[in-house]
Structures are given as structure tokens and as C-alpha cells.
Write an enzyme that holds these catalytic residues in place. Structure first.
Site, PDB file in Angstrom:
ATOM      1  CD  GLU A  42     -27.588 -36.033  23.333  1.00  0.00           C
ATOM      2  OE1 GLU A  42     -27.437 -37.229  23.630  1.00  0.00           O
ATOM      3  OE2 GLU A  42     -28.317 -35.654  22.394  1.00  0.00           O
TER       4      GLU A  42
ATOM      5  CG  MET B  43     -24.171 -41.109  20.323  1.00  0.00           C
ATOM      6  SD  MET B  43     -25.833 -41.838  20.233  1.00  0.00           S
ATOM      7  CE  MET B  43     -25.711 -43.089  21.514  1.00  0.00           C
TER       8      MET B  43
ATOM      9  CG  HIS C 252     -30.274 -39.902  26.259  1.00  0.00           C
ATOM     10  ND1 HIS C 252     -31.342 -40.764  26.217  1.00  0.00           N
ATOM     11  CD2 HIS C 252     -30.313 -39.200  25.098  1.00  0.00           C
ATOM     12  CE1 HIS C 252     -32.013 -40.570  25.078  1.00  0.00           C
ATOM     13  NE2 HIS C 252     -31.403 -39.625  24.387  1.00  0.00           N
TER      14      HIS C 252
HETATM   15 ZN    ZN Z   1     -31.787 -38.715  22.605  1.00  0.00          ZN
END
Ligand code: ZN
Length: 1025
Positions: free
Chosen positions: A465, A431, A468
Site C-alpha cells: 500500500e 486500500m 502505491h
Molecule cells: Zn494494490
């Protein structure tokens, strides 16, 4: 993020107020805030406001206490569901043509009673589902700036709050009349009682005159609320996870106000919100920790907040802890003070950027770290102390990628620190929380001496990640319907960054495979557009957005666009996009507009809208008369009845090469097909055309009988006439066309004839995976003679290559991919040569007390062969329990799940004992692949559905990726009417516990298509195999 996930920007290019927080702290001037150009003024007249359905009366104005009613129907529905399930599984043994495993006993639940209550409840549940289904959403207009609902056009029907008073809001989406500016969060978790208390101070600004403040809150108990220092009453409407404060007089536009909420809650026992997690350290002692997972909608479980991505704000986090733990949050720690109780309070710097609530994160644990400076950022990798040795690869990779992205995006990562944390208990792959990326241990930790294939997986997740931090964190989609703006980009960059920065990891093949996978899903009627225009409002609909259309199709479309534009323009357009919307929220059109501003030729929007606003993708059919080539497009839609025709058209950037120049990038020519049909001129001397060069376009090509024959002839003469990815693309396309009914299986086999000369990974693994999926379908259907012939075909074709594989250490990632794919099929089909070699390696490994390492790419096949014997299974189980090597652990688990007696492993997976619940989807999909377990595991899923969704709670996770995976893996190999009815019956009995999930539609469609394919092809297969 909830599959595999994860990125940043140059400080100087950010608006000053984003970086230094001057907007609130230094200049608490109301007028300036309202005029801030980052948040354009709202126009109340653009509001679309629909009166809600009167059906709401069932809930809102009913006489019963809503919460009791809700609990009641949930538990009864569960009982009702159980009785349906028991019935369907009791019926199936007599109707199923298969020999079944005994039903699971050890982990099944007692069956239910209360059918009468059940029927009543069913009616209630249905009406509830309809209410939720028909709810209107609210309309947002400008980037980052939700529009307010200023007027009350009709008489509104409000639901009833927990205390019986009317709740002052009736939409799932929050009103836009109030915007949070800063949150000051204080949290005091107690890792003994697994509870926490908190105080949230929200500074906000009134966007429009309003008498209410509405925000999110879920499963937390508000103890006290003050507004501008005056105690106020908080109303709660639990079904929508909202709380509200009402005021007798209007709060005035532009007013700055402060709401303080004191609350208490339990740490979540699932994988979302502020949750507790535990693991055993190397001495066997149990250790606890607390961590967060908020995306998409669980920040509200940790603190009351405006939990929608467009409500960006700054955050200041304080956490109180016992001295034995450390704490981490998005920002660096500012200071620590010792409290009178002996506890310590860590205060983190206020975020220097505006961010969405789903990106907030904090952790309390006793982790250790390794660190390194990359320009102005301190990069750290955290893990449990005994795995510190396994963090170095992640640190190296994250450091080079951070540097790479800083340069590529021409925007520096904006924070001073970036932590990557391996959490022992974590459901998603990773995440992308800003500055504090969380990972599963298996997605981050790897030994130095692990194989490049193991490292490829880790690098892949880190690259995603990190991307992002820019695409998602810095620029965020306005609402979940455009989630692809986050996930499509992160997925695209994960491959492109690694192909550039770490070419030795050879990500090209993985990306190609993922594009094929996205096509498989997108060829079904149950697919959805990348940018969903229909309502995405309920938590289930939001969860469903995390699928391979959003991730992989999104990435595929970006690849296609990039390869269509002249060199450098795509990147320029994206830098423009990042600069224009830095710190803000966007919709898909904002992206196209930014790129159009720098692109020289036709409007990018016109082309890309045809790809993002409609589901599916085109089939391009080529027919040729001399020098005249006619291209025709239609929707590539698999349908069992061939009745569904759509009139969809795409702007297809068709690329092509021909026999005179076919493999170098300079051979590529391009033609944009905008209409149904168009004609292209080529020289009469051209022998054949191959479209979709390197398979960078998201479409399938049919060459007609002559076209295919010419390509096949050419490949038989000289394999290297086309690039490996073009060869893989032909194999993929012809299998897809066979599924569509456009080519016969005989033509498929005719193309495959050339593969006896094939040596490249991409085409060979594509052929193997296509043939294996046909093999598995026949196997599950117990077409024993065909199964035997298919096996003979595969081994006849690829046997020599399988036998020639070396079992020693192999350095090239591409060769490792090929070797492991070949040997997994060989050993899976019981080829003696393979199983003997595997057993020999396994024995060396056990005899040397596991010091004589098995090459990483061979571990899966070796363990799987060993797990077939009882003693091998038990000894692998011991290793699984004890090993601290995460990449090995995952492979052992898959081996354990390939057992002929899957019951013990599946039940253990659900109970979350030595196998963590997070691994359940992997266990289920591995078991489903095998003949021994596939019916058992389907029964298991039916009978344990409630327990599965207790572990993945319904309000958050029905529709989520783990559930999608479980449904797909257990049902996708059925091909009979009996199973179709059984699957249909089961899911329709679920009602609001999942019957309307998109993955259920997909499952039913897949079974029908399998059935249809079998009807059409069984005879051919008998003739031609
Ligand atoms: Zn993602």
C-alpha cells in the site's frame, strides 16, 4: 487494491501547482488553466467516434419506463436463476458418482416460480447483455488528458433518462469536454439512521465547446442542482450511473464554471461507496462507524463526480459528526467548528496534490491512534480502542518503509500525514487511499509477541500500500486496462522493499510462489494480456482486472526487466518515470519510454511489449549437440485438445549457468532469444545447463530427456550445486511440463528422488504443494487406491523430515515456513506423530487458559487438528468469538472450516453473524480443499448465488476478486465430464449475473485440463507410484 494492497514523492520536484493548489485558488485565470502544461491541449480531430449499435433501441427508445423494466427483469431473473439452480442440484445426486452430503437446508432459500415470465425475461436479459457487450468506448490520447468528442459524425441514438427525456450522452465513458478542477465536499452522515446528506461543489473547466455536462452518480438522490448560481435540471441514466445537465447554448472552451449538487443517500450496506460497518466492543456493545471504499468505481456512490482515474482534481472535504466520533480524510484536519445543533464540523485541508476520485477517502468512527514523525510526515496507525496495543508493529514498519521509499524513489511522499487504519469490516485486504490507507484488521494488527510469520503478512500488505502512494497515487494509470501499472508495481515493490529493508522476514520464497501462481493462471487460454488492449468498459470488466495476472504477473515482468538491465538502470528509469508523470496519468508505453531513455542497450519497449501486449508466456526447449545448443520458443499453453497453436513470440532474456559455475550470481550468462529458434555455443566439456537463473524470468524450460537426466544426476550427487530457488524452479517446471504432456509422470518422480536430501524451504514447499494438488485431485475423484499410494509416497519421501520437526519456538521465518508446510501436510494426511503432538499442544493451551501460547507458525496445524473433534470445534468457536488477536482469529477460522461437517460454518459465513461476510471467500476455499465439504460447498454456492451477490452487489462486484476466488476454489478440483457439464450448466444459467465472467471460462478450462490429465496419467500413476 482489492486483494492485498497499497505509497509517495518529493515536494520540491512536483510542479508548483500540484503542491500548492495555486492553479485554482490564486490564479483563477481561465487562459492559464487551459495552457497548464500538465494538461496538454486536446486535439478534437483525433477523436474516434463510433455510431452505436442499433440494438440500443431496445432500451433507449423503448416505450416502457426503463427503470421499472430494469427492476422487473432483475428480480425475475433472480427467480429464474433460482429455478435453474434447483433443477441442476436436484439432478446431480443421480448422475454424480459420488456420495453426497445432504443439500444445505438451514441457509437455502425458497425455490422459484414464474417460468413463463422467466423465459420472456431471459430474452430481455440476453439482449441487454449484448447491448452492454458491444458498446464502444471512448478514445483517450494524451497522458491525463482525455480527448473530447467534438463533432457529431452520425445521427446518434440517445438513451432515455429517468424522467423520460433523452439523456444527452450515450457512452459508458464520460465525454472529455469538461474537466473537474476542484471538489468541495460537505457530508453529514447520520450513524443512527444510516443515511447521509451531502453537497458537492465542483469547479470545472470547459475543454471544448459543449452543450452538456455529464458525470457519475449512483444510488444517490439529487435534491437540488445549481450551475453558476442558477438552478438547473439534472437528468439521470441509471444503468450507466450517469447524470447530466444540458444547456441551450454552448459552454465555451476555456470557461470556468461551478456546478453545485445537494443530495441525500443511504450509507451503503455493502463494502463499497460510503458504507456503514459495525463491531462489538470488549463489553459486547455494538459500535457503528462509517468508512469508504471507492476503488474502482464507487466514489460515485458517495458524491457525484467524474469517476474515471484520468479526471484528477483537488478535494476539500468537510464532515459533520457527533462529538463522540472522530473523522479522518486524506488530508490533515484544518479546523473544527461547533454547529448550532451541537454537532461538530471538521474541515480538512484541500488536497495539496491532484488525485483521482477512487483515492478519496473519509471515515467517521471512534478510533484511537499511535503516531510518529518520519521526516516531514506524521505517520499514525488507527484502530478500535481495545486493539491499540496491536498497532505498534504496523507503526514501526510503515515508518521505516516510508523512509526507505522516500530515498529509493528519490521523490518524497508529498503529504504531511499518512494514516493507516484498521477497519473491523472491510472486504479487500487494504486500500491505498492517498494519506489514509485502510486495512482489514487482520492485515494491519498484530501482537508484539506474534511470530515473524504473522508479521511477514502485515509487513507485506503495508509495503504494498505504501508503494502505491507513488505508483498509483502520484502516477496513475489512465484507464483500468492498464491497472497493472498500479498493481504490478505495488506488488513488485512490496517484495523488493521488504527483502532489502527486512531481510529477516525472508520474502524471497513468498515472491517465488506468487510467480508460480501467476504462471498457472497465465498458461490457460482464458488468460489476458497484462496491458489489456481490448475494451474494458463495463463495471464487470473493470472488476475483473483485479486478478493475479495484473498483480503477480505484472510484478514478475518487472523483476525480469530489472534483472536483465545493468545494475541501477531500472531504478533510474523509474525515477525518470515518476518525475515525468508526477501528478499525471500514464499508459504502459510511457513506462517503457522512460526506461528506454536511461537504458544503454536495446530498446526496452521492443522487449517488454512482447510481454505485456500478449497473454501467456513462453516455453523454452533446449536441445544440445556437443557445443551447439539450440533454443526454441513456443507459447506455453495448456489445452485439453492440443489443438490450439499460437504464433506468439517473445523477446526472452534467457539466463543460464552450467556445471562449472552454477550458483553464484557472477556465473550467470545471458542471451536474448528473439526468434523462434536460435543457437548458442558452449564448451563441449559442459555437462549441463540450467536456464532461468534464480527463476527471475517469466518462462518455463524443457531440457529434453538428456538434459533433465544430467541435471537430476547432478542434484543427486550434490544438492547445493544449484541455488534453492533454481531447485524450486526445476520442480515447478517439471510438474508444469507434465501438465503440458511433454514429460511423463515418471520423469517427475525421478526428479523428486533427489528431495530426500533436500533441506531448503523453497524447493520442499514447492514439491509438497505440487504433490498435494495431485493428491487432492485423486481424492476428489475417489481413486481410493491411488489416493492411498500417493499418501504413502508423500509420507515415504518426507516422513522423516516431518517427524524431525521441532514443536517449540522457532525464530527463522524460512524454517517456520517449512515447518508449517510439512506439518500441515503431515497432520492433513493423518500422520500419527503429527496429530499427537498437535493435540498435546492444544491441550496445554486450553488447560493454561490460553496463556501457554502456541508458536504462531504452528497455530494453524494445531487448531485444524483440534477442530476435527466436536468438542474441539465448539471450544474453538467460542475462542473465535471472543479473541481480539486477529492473526490467531484467521487461523481459527480456517480450522473451523476444515471440519467434517462444513454446513454450520458456511451458512454462518453467509449470514454475516459471528463470522463476517468478508471472510466468506476464505471459508469457502478452506472447505473446498477438504473431501468432506467440497461437493457441499459447490451446491451451496449454486443455491446461494443470489445471496452471495447481494452481499457483493452485482453491479460492482461480479467479476471481483472475492467472486473469482469463490468460483475458483469450488470448481478447480473437478475432473469429470459430469462436473464439467454441471458447472457449465450453472454458469450459463446466470446470464448477466455472471455467465460471461473470465473466471468462469477459467473454471471450465481447468476442469477440462484436469479431466485430460487424469485420462493421460491415471495409468502411469498406477504403474509408477
Ligand atoms: Zn494494490
Amino acid at each position: 487494491s482489492p486483494t492485498i494492497e497499497s505509497e509517495h514523492t518529493r515536494r520540491a520536484s512536483l510542479p508548483r501547482n500540484m503542491i500548492e493548489n495555486s492553479m485554482f485558488e490564486e490564479e483563477p485565470d481561465v487562459v492559464d488553466l487551459a495552457k497548464d502544461s500538465t494538461f496538454p491541449a486536446l486535439d478534437p480531430d483525433e477523436v474516434v467516434y463510433e455510431p452505436r449499435s442499433s440494438r440500443l433501441l431496445v432500451r433507449g427508445l423503448g416505450e416502457n419506463d426503463l427503470d421499472d423494466e430494469e427492476e422487473d427483469y432483475e428480480s425475475s431473473a433472480r427467480l429464474l436463476g433460482m429455478s435453474f439452480m434447483n433443477r441442476s442440484s436436484a439432478r446431480s445426486p443421480s448422475t454424480s458418482p459420488y456420495i453426497r452430503q445432504a443439500p444445505p437446508r438451514s441457509c437455502s432459500r425458497p425455490s422459484a416460480r414464474m417460468l413463463v415470465v422467466g423465459v420472456f425475461i431471459l430474452v430481455l436479459v440476453t439482449s441487454m447483455a449484448m447491448v452492454l457487450y458491444f458498446l464502444p468506448g471512448c478514445t483517450f490520447t494524451k497522458a491525463g488528458c482525455p480527448k473530447a468528442n467534438s463533432s457529431t459524425p452520425m445521427e446518434l441514438v440517445y438513451p432515455k433518462s429517468t424522467n423520460g427525456e433523452l439523456f444527452p450522452w450515450n457512452e459508458l465513458r464520460l465525454p472529455a469536454s469538461v474537466r473537474p478542477v476542484n471538489y468541495d465536499l460537505s457530508l453529514t452522515p447520520n450513524l443512527t439512521s444510516m443515511t447521509f446528506t451531502g453537497r458537492t461543489i465542483i469547479n470545472m473547466i470547459i475543454q471544448h465547446d459543449t452543450k452538456r455536462i455529464v458525470l457519475h452518480s449512483s444510488e444517490i438522490n439529487i435534491i437540488k442542482a445549481t450551475f453558476q448560481s442558477v438552478e438547473v435540471k439534472v437528468l439521470e441514466y441509471k444503468p450507466w450511473q450517469q447524470i447530466a445537465v444540458s444547456f441551450p447554448e454552448d459552454l465555451k472552451e476555456g470557461q470556468v464554471c461551478v456546478l453545485t449538487l445537494d443530495y441525500a443517500a443511504s450509507l451503503s450496506h455493502t463494502y463499497d461507496g460510503f458504507y456503514n460497518s459495525s463491531y462489538n466492543d470488549k463489553t459486547g456493545a455494538k459500535r457503528v462507524l462509517a468508512a469508504t471504499q471507492f476503488e474502482p468505481q464507487a466514489a460515485r456512490k458517495a458524491f457525484p463526480c467524474f469517476d474515471e482515474p484520468a479526471f484528477k482534481a483537488t478535494f476539500l472535504v468537510r464532515i459533520t459528526r457527533e462529538p463522540e466520533y472522530i473523522t479522518l480524510s486524506n488530508m490533515p484536519k484544518a479546523n473544527t467548528t461547533t454547529l448550532p445543533s451541537g454537532m461538530l464540523e471538521d474541515v480538512f485541508e484541500q488536497t495539496s496534490v491532484n488525485m483521482s476520485t477512487y483515492l478519496v477517502a473519509f471515515i467517521v468512527a471512534n478510533f484511537t491512534s499511535v503516531t510518529r514523525n518520519v521526516s516531514k510526515t506524521l505517520v499514525s496507525v488507527y484502530s478500535v480502542p481495545e486493539k491499540k496495543e496491536h498497532t505498534h508493529y504496523a507503526l514501526d514498519t510503515a515508518s521505516s518503509l516510508l523512509h526507505f521509499y522516500n530515498t529509493l524513489f528519490d521523490t518524497d511522499y508529498p503529504l504531511r500525514k499518512l494514516d493507516l487504519v484498521a477497519i473491523p469490516d472491510f472486504l479487500a485486504g487494504a486500500m491505498e487511499n492517498w494519506g489514509l490507507i485502510t486495512f482489514r484488521e487482520t492485515s494491519l494488527l498484530v501482537q508484539n509477541q506474534s511470530s515473524p510469520l504473522d508479521k511477514q503478512l502485515i509487513a507485506n500488505v503495508i509495503a504494498h500500500e505504501l508503494a502505491h502512494q507513488w505508483f498509483g497515487n502520484l502516477v496513475t494509470m489512465r484507464w483500468w486496462n492498464d491497472l497493472w501499472l498500479n498493481e504490478g508495481f505495488a506488488t513488485y515493490w512490496q517484495y523488493v522493499s521488504l527483502m532489502t529493508e527486512f531481510p529477516q522476514l525472508y520474502l524471497g520464497n513468498v515472491f517465488l510462489k506468487e510467480r508460480f501462481k501467476a504462471m498457472a493462471k497465465d498458461s490457460l487460454n482464458s488468460s489476458h494480456p497484462v496491458s489489456v488492449s481490448a475494451q474494458v468498459t463495463t463495471p464487470e470488466q473493470v472488476s475483473e482486472m483485479f486478478d493475479s495476472i495484473t498483480y503477480e504477473k505484472g510484478a514478475s515482468l518487472l523483476l525480469m526487466l530489472n534483472s536483465t538491465l545493468p545494475d541501477g538502470q531500472f531504478r533510474k528509469g523509474l525515477i525518470k518515470y515518476l518525475n515525468q508523470y508526477s501528478g499525471c496519468n500514464t499508459v504502459t508505453d510511457d513506462l517503457w519510454n522512460s526506461i528506454t531513455q536511461v537504458a544503454v542497450q536495446e530498446s526496452v519497449s521492443d522487449m517488454m511489449r512482447t510481454w505485456t501486449l500478449q497473454k501467456g508466456f513462453p516455453l523454452v526447449t533446449v536441445s544440445r549437440k556437443g557445443g551447439e545448443v539450440t533454443l526454441t520458443q513456443e507459447h506455453f499453453l495448456l489445452s485439453a485438445d492440443n489443438a490450439t497453436h499460437t504464433t506468439s513470440l517473445w523477446h526472452i532474456p534467457v539466463t543460464y549457468v552450467n556445471d562449472s559455475c552454477s550458483s553464484a550470481p557472477s556465473c550467470r550468462q545471458m542471451f536474448t532469444l528473439r526468434n523462434k529458434t536460435a543457437t548458442l555455443k558452449v564448451s563441449e566439456s559442459v555437462k549441463w545447463l540450467k536456464l532461468n537463473y534464480m527463476n527471475t524470468g517469466f518462462y518455463i524450460v524443457h531440457y529434453g530427456d538428456e538434459g533433465w537426466a544430467a541435471l537430476i544426476d547432478s542434484l543427486k550427487t550434490d544438492v547445493s550445486t544449484l541455488t534453492p530457488h533454481d531447485r524450486a524452479s526445476l520442480i515447478h517446471n517439471i510438474f508444469s511440463l507434465s501438465r503440458l504432456g511433454r514429460v511423463s509422470f515418471r520423469q517427475v518422480l525421478s526428479l523428486l528422488d533427489y528431495t530426500t536430501n533436500e533441506t531448503e524451504t523453497a524447493p520442499l514447499t514447492e514439491a509438497l504443494s505440487q504433490l498435494s494438488s495431485v493428491y487432492r485431485l485423486l481424492d476428489k475423484r475417489q481413486e481410493l487406491r491411488l489416493v492411498a499410494r500417493m499418501k504413502a509416497y508423500i509420507l515415504g519421501h518426507f516422513g522423516p523430515l516431518m517427524d524431525s520437526q521441532d514443536w517449540g519456538v522457532e525464530e527463522s521465518v524460512s524454517s517456520q515456513e517449512l515447518r508449517s508446510a510439512l506439518l500441515e501436510v503431515a497432520c492433513g494426511l493423518g500422520r500419527q506423530n503429527c496429530t499427537n503432538q498437535a493435540m498435546a499442544l492444544y491441550e496445554q493451551w486450553t488447560k493454561s487458559n490460553q496463556t501457554n501460547r502456541i508458536p504462531g507458525d504452528l497455530q494453524q496445524v494445531v487448531f485444524s487438528v483440534a477442530a476435527q473433534s466436536d468438542s474441539g470445534w465448539l471450544s474453538l468457536l467460542d475462542t473465535y468469538r471472543l479473541t481480539t488477536y486477529d492473526s490467531e482469529k484467521r487461523k481459527i477460522l480456517q480450522a473451523l472450516a476444515s471440519t467434517q461437517d462444513p454446513r454450520r460454518i458456511v451458512c454462518a459465513g453467509l449470514e454475516g453473524g459471528f463470522i463476517q461476510t468478508q471472510e466468506l471467500p476464505l471459508v469457502i476455499s478452506t472447505v473446498s480443499d477438504g473431501f468432506a465439504g467440497h461437493l457441499f460447498v459447490w451446491d451451496f454456492v449454486k443455491e446461494s448465488w443470489d445471496r452471495i451477490i447481494e452481499n457483493f452487489p452485482i453491479r460492482i462486484y461480479v467479476g471481483s476478486y472475492p467472486i473469482q476466488s469463490i468460483i475458483k476454489s469450488t470448481t478447480s478440483q473437478f475432473s469429470t465430464q459430469t462436473h464439467l457439464e454441471e458447472v457449465q450448466g450453472f454458469f450459463s444459467s446466470l446470464k448477466e449475473r455472471g455467465s460471461h465472467m473470465r473466471s468462469v471460462q477459467e473454471a471450465l478450462e481447468t476442469i477440462r485440463l484436469n479431466q485430460h490429465w487424469m485420462d493421460r496419467n491415471l495409468a502411469t500413476l498406477r504403474d509408477w507410484l
